[in-house]
Design a protein around this motif. Sequence first.
Motif, PDB file in Angstrom:
ATOM      1  N   MET A  97       0.832  -1.205   0.000  1.00 31.18           N
ATOM      2  CA  MET A  97       0.000   0.000   0.000  1.00 31.18           C
ATOM      3  C   MET A  97       0.867   1.254   0.000  1.00 31.18           C
ATOM      4  N   TRP A  98       1.979   1.184   0.762  1.00 28.79           N
ATOM      5  CA  TRP A  98       2.889   2.319   0.833  1.00 28.79           C
ATOM      6  C   TRP A  98       3.392   2.709  -0.546  1.00 28.79           C
ATOM      7  N   ALA A  99       3.726   1.696  -1.342  1.00 29.74           N
ATOM      8  CA  ALA A  99       4.282   1.965  -2.661  1.00 29.74           C
ATOM      9  C   ALA A  99       3.259   2.714  -3.522  1.00 29.74           C
ATOM     10  N   VAL A 100       2.007   2.248  -3.494  1.00 30.04           N
ATOM     11  CA  VAL A 100       0.967   2.913  -4.288  1.00 30.04           C
ATOM     12  C   VAL A 100       0.816   4.364  -3.841  1.00 30.04           C
ATOM     13  N   TRP A 101       0.803   4.534  -2.536  1.00 30.05           N
ATOM     14  CA  TRP A 101       0.621   5.859  -1.969  1.00 30.05           C
ATOM     15  C   TRP A 101       1.743   6.795  -2.418  1.00 30.05           C
ATOM     16  N   LEU A 102       2.978   6.299  -2.342  1.00 33.17           N
ATOM     17  CA  LEU A 102       4.134   7.112  -2.738  1.00 33.17           C
ATOM     18  C   LEU A 102       4.140   7.400  -4.234  1.00 33.17           C
ATOM     19  N   ASP A 103       3.844   6.351  -5.021  1.00 31.20           N
ATOM     20  CA  ASP A 103       3.809   6.540  -6.475  1.00 31.20           C
ATOM     21  C   ASP A 103       2.780   7.605  -6.851  1.00 31.20           C
ATOM     22  N   ARG A 104       1.642   7.545  -6.174  1.00 32.22           N
ATOM     23  CA  ARG A 104       0.595   8.519  -6.486  1.00 32.22           C
ATOM     24  C   ARG A 104       1.024   9.923  -6.097  1.00 32.22           C
ATOM     25  N   TRP A 105       1.659  10.045  -4.938  1.00 33.94           N
ATOM     26  CA  TRP A 105       2.126  11.364  -4.525  1.00 33.94           C
ATOM     27  C   TRP A 105       3.155  11.902  -5.495  1.00 33.94           C
ATOM     28  N   GLN A 106       4.059  11.010  -5.922  1.00 30.67           N
ATOM     29  CA  GLN A 106       5.079  11.467  -6.853  1.00 30.67           C
ATOM     30  C   GLN A 106       4.452  11.928  -8.157  1.00 30.67           C
ATOM     31  N   PHE A 107       3.535  11.127  -8.667  1.00 39.20           N
ATOM     32  CA  PHE A 107       2.895  11.501  -9.927  1.00 39.20           C
ATOM     33  C   PHE A 107       2.134  12.806  -9.750  1.00 39.20           C
ATOM     34  N   GLY A 108       1.417  12.885  -8.634  1.00 43.96           N
ATOM     35  CA  GLY A 108       0.610  14.073  -8.384  1.00 43.96           C
ATOM     36  C   GLY A 108       1.449  15.333  -8.310  1.00 43.96           C
ATOM     37  N   PHE A 109       2.501  15.295  -7.502  1.00 44.68           N
ATOM     38  CA  PHE A 109       3.236  16.551  -7.326  1.00 44.68           C
ATOM     39  C   PHE A 109       4.052  16.923  -8.556  1.00 44.68           C
ATOM     40  N   THR A 110       4.637  15.923  -9.234  1.00 40.38           N
ATOM     41  CA  THR A 110       5.407  16.286 -10.431  1.00 40.38           C
ATOM     42  C   THR A 110       4.490  16.780 -11.555  1.00 40.38           C
ATOM     43  N   THR A 111       3.283  16.224 -11.635  1.00 42.19           N
ATOM     44  CA  THR A 111       2.401  16.597 -12.732  1.00 42.19           C
ATOM     45  C   THR A 111       1.755  17.954 -12.484  1.00 42.19           C
ATOM     46  N   VAL A 112       1.305  18.195 -11.260  1.00 40.05           N
ATOM     47  CA  VAL A 112       0.736  19.505 -10.943  1.00 40.05           C
ATOM     48  C   VAL A 112       1.813  20.576 -11.146  1.00 40.05           C
ATOM     49  N   TYR A 113       3.032  20.274 -10.727  1.00 39.23           N
ATOM     50  CA  TYR A 113       4.142  21.204 -10.878  1.00 39.23           C
ATOM     51  C   TYR A 113       4.401  21.475 -12.361  1.00 39.23           C
ATOM     52  N   HIS A 114       4.481  20.415 -13.141  1.00 37.27           N
ATOM     53  CA  HIS A 114       4.689  20.567 -14.585  1.00 37.27           C
ATOM     54  C   HIS A 114       3.581  21.425 -15.186  1.00 37.27           C
ATOM     55  N   PHE A 115       2.375  21.208 -14.722  1.00 39.35           N
ATOM     56  CA  PHE A 115       1.235  21.911 -15.316  1.00 39.35           C
ATOM     57  C   PHE A 115       1.082  23.349 -14.811  1.00 39.35           C
ATOM     58  N   LEU A 116       1.975  23.784 -13.949  1.00 38.67           N
ATOM     59  CA  LEU A 116       2.007  25.221 -13.663  1.00 38.67           C
ATOM     60  C   LEU A 116       2.605  25.955 -14.862  1.00 38.67           C
ATOM     61  N   PHE A 117       3.591  25.316 -15.507  1.00 42.08           N
ATOM     62  CA  PHE A 117       4.322  25.976 -16.579  1.00 42.08           C
ATOM     63  C   PHE A 117       3.643  25.819 -17.932  1.00 42.08           C
ATOM     64  N   VAL A 118       3.026  24.650 -18.136  1.00 44.84           N
ATOM     65  CA  VAL A 118       2.482  24.336 -19.458  1.00 44.84           C
ATOM     66  C   VAL A 118       1.415  25.326 -19.925  1.00 44.84           C
ATOM     67  N   PRO A 119       0.363  25.564 -19.125  1.00 41.82           N
ATOM     68  CA  PRO A 119      -0.659  26.488 -19.628  1.00 41.82           C
ATOM     69  C   PRO A 119      -0.123  27.896 -19.847  1.00 41.82           C
ATOM     70  N   LEU A 120       0.809  28.317 -19.018  1.00 42.53           N
ATOM     71  CA  LEU A 120       1.404  29.644 -19.219  1.00 42.53           C
ATOM     72  C   LEU A 120       2.193  29.670 -20.526  1.00 42.53           C
ATOM     73  N   THR A 121       2.879  28.559 -20.825  1.00 39.23           N
ATOM     74  CA  THR A 121       3.604  28.468 -22.092  1.00 39.23           C
ATOM     75  C   THR A 121       2.652  28.595 -23.276  1.00 39.23           C
ATOM     76  N   ILE A 122       1.563  27.834 -23.234  1.00 32.75           N
ATOM     77  CA  ILE A 122       0.620  27.862 -24.364  1.00 32.75           C
ATOM     78  C   ILE A 122       0.011  29.252 -24.504  1.00 32.75           C
ATOM     79  N   GLY A 123      -0.440  29.802 -23.392  1.00 31.61           N
ATOM     80  CA  GLY A 123      -1.100  31.103 -23.435  1.00 31.61           C
ATOM     81  C   GLY A 123      -0.165  32.211 -23.882  1.00 31.61           C
ATOM     82  N   LEU A 124       1.044  32.222 -23.313  1.00 31.25           N
ATOM     83  CA  LEU A 124       1.996  33.271 -23.678  1.00 31.25           C
ATOM     84  C   LEU A 124       2.458  33.131 -25.125  1.00 31.25           C
ATOM     85  N   ALA A 125       2.676  31.888 -25.568  1.00 31.80           N
ATOM     86  CA  ALA A 125       3.097  31.682 -26.958  1.00 31.80           C
ATOM     87  C   ALA A 125       2.065  32.291 -27.900  1.00 31.80           C
ATOM     88  N   PHE A 126       0.788  32.039 -27.591  1.00 34.91           N
ATOM     89  CA  PHE A 126      -0.270  32.587 -28.430  1.00 34.91           C
ATOM     90  C   PHE A 126      -0.254  34.116 -28.408  1.00 34.91           C
TER      91      PHE A 126
END
Lengths: 465, 337
Positions: free
Chosen positions: A1-30
């Motif tokens: 269970m620990w592994a699932v929990w950690l994997d999910r946290w890792q995916f969650g935080f790296t993806t939310v973090y990545h998606f701070l930059f992505v929409p700004l990139t798309i919007g600013l590029a336009f």
Amino acid sequence: MWAVWLDRWQFGFTTVYHFLFVPLTIGLAFLISVMETMYVTKHDIMYRRMAQFWGKLFLINFALGVVTGIMQEFQFGMNWSNYSRFVGDVFGAPLAIESLAAFFLESAFIGTWLFGWDKLPPKIHVLSIWMVTIGVSLSAFWILTANSFMQEPVGYVMSHGRAHMNSFGALITNPQFRVEFPHVWFGALTTGSFFVAGVSAYYLLRRREIPLFAQSFRIAVYTGLIASVLVAVIGHAQGQHLIKAQPMKMAASEALWHTSPYHAPWSLVAWIDAKDHRNPFDIEIPYALSILSYNHTYGSVPGIEELQEQYVSKYGPGNYVPSVWVTFWTFRVMVLAGSLMIFLAMYGAFRGLRDDEGLAKRRQYLRIMPWAISLPFIANSTGWIMTEMGRQPWAVNGLLKTADSISPTVGVPLVWTTIIGFGIVYAAFAVVDVYLFVTFIKKGPDPERGPEEMDAEALQPAFEP
Amino acid sequence: MSLNVLWFIIITVLFTGFFVLEGFDFGVGIIAPFLGKTDEQRRLLINSIGPFWDANEVWFISAGAGMFAAFPDWYATLFSGFYIPLFLLLIALMARGVAFEFRSKLSHARWRTFWDWAAFAGSLLPPMLWGIALSNLMRGVPIDAHMNYVGGFWNLINPYAVLGGISMALLCLLHGSLFLTLRLSGDLRVRARAAAKRIGVWTTISMFLFVIYSYFQTDLFVKVGLDPGSLPVLAGMTLISVPFLIFTEHDGWAFILSALTIACSTATVFYDLFPRVMISSLNPAWDLTIYNAASGPYALTVMSIVALSILPVVFIYQGWTYWVFRKRLDVGGHLDY
């Protein structure tokens, strides 16, 4: 269970973090594409300085979007190898197309754009930034095709315990994708718009470079108004699709423990008691949930307990209820942020009709706008948390559970290693990024890079008939 | 030719493109802190790869994504198995990307020095890790009956793989210094050429030791006999000719031949693997091959159409970017990085 929990946290935080930059990139590029197009068509040096100033901020942001994106491409293999084996046949295709069609395009043309100001004729140069805009939008197109499959699997057949693609057409015409892509893409435009409007407001308040920033503000606020309204309109369609495709997510986002009455009320806010499946405190708006779900004052919405029973008989014993508290509140925060943005954009668009001085005088409003830069980021993050956590316990809705998706050979210590490693690096990047943003915003448009005379000279041969 | 074979070739092409192109910008990143004596010189070095490095890196991302689409089990086994190396690789790629972009944004000396060394480490680590990874792929790694890698991190760090890592890094270093002789002028160009001369010798020695070691560590000998075929011979010949071309100051040819060395070496590795994609050291029956690790025929067909129609266009516009920035960088000129 620990592994699932950690994997999910890792995916969650790296993806939310990545998606701070992505929409700004798309919007600013336009927006930068629009500004530079105005430079090329109007031959006005101000637009060149404008495009270069926003371009500088764009690049600081783009760098982090790119490097955190590399991680996204590989973490399915790292922490989710069973998932990768299960869906690779279907899910890998849009990812590979994203890389071939989008990443090559944006990375090659960001190079010619950044380094090509003096080397390319203006018309080719402006084409470069449009290519970047197309590239980053295509990237969103393909990654959301992949994500839509996780929300609503289509175009596949099961064999040997795995999903195999049998219709590429179905994959890219997924009903979920048709609402998800425009919602995210216009959300990205809104993000870029609020960023430009907010930073412009900062300058207008200080009365620096008023013509340049008043015009930046107008471009941003009109784009932002159109985009934020469309986000809401498409979001509404998304909700109506959700009730058919993922009723459990819908029920959870409304904290609807039991199937609603014929005229379904909508909870504005609620105190949720997830243990006893009830909401001790609830402010309800009559008929509103029926209207949101079906565009009528009537129509009942299925509840969590009823759906749970249904799923147990369909998929076998298990808990099919996502975190109601998270789904309910992230949805409301997203909607609140979105509504505030529409309101601020409407007011700004109305004010933008005035001349530069008239705009610079609305100090009360201009003081709010830099803070409003946070709104699209809040809405983007909560929207994704709602849609991803609302799908749990599934990784691929109805096909594969998240708990069955992880890499069997990657133990807890390994995941801890990478989660701490990425955590430290990402935190350091965040500090540096914010520091650079603040430094460059304070510095303002670079006079060294764009003294009017020098640029005008450089311009001459290109524009001579 | 079956689609499985076609996709194995496409992945090989993507990796080859990655090593040939990103190879020189890795090399530039490694050598920059040593070759650049002043801040402007260091900036010139980084600017020489400025317009290119990002698109070069996409070859790697495309190779990874292509593996995901065409051979999901290869993607899953490799990246969950080589977990820590991949983690280090990702951190390294992040560090160098941000370093190039941020280095010259502020003028504090300490800020710039910090990012110079971040770019150095971020450029040195990836070719070493790739050398280690490819050596292990050829040598075979413990993979169980369920296609899962069951060795740990230290299993990957063996003398053979370490030599592979060093050879790869040296090869990139040589390739990068040769690239600099084409992009720079004056003093820096002369010093880049001098560096290439010295690096060339060490690269050649290291590579030949690696090839000899490969005969003992891999099944190359069993597979092809004493005559390794034309690819590795070509790789060896091109590599030997590089120092002569540097000596006679044929910079362009030297660079082309070092590119060929990298291309032929990469192709040799994949040729050696074929039709396997990951060799199990526990049981040959547990090897991952282009057949048992692949997606279904429908997905492969779709992806073949997509890749074969997009890749030529990519070649054209990426080639065009090299044409746009063909002029040498001059001291005193405007620098974006």
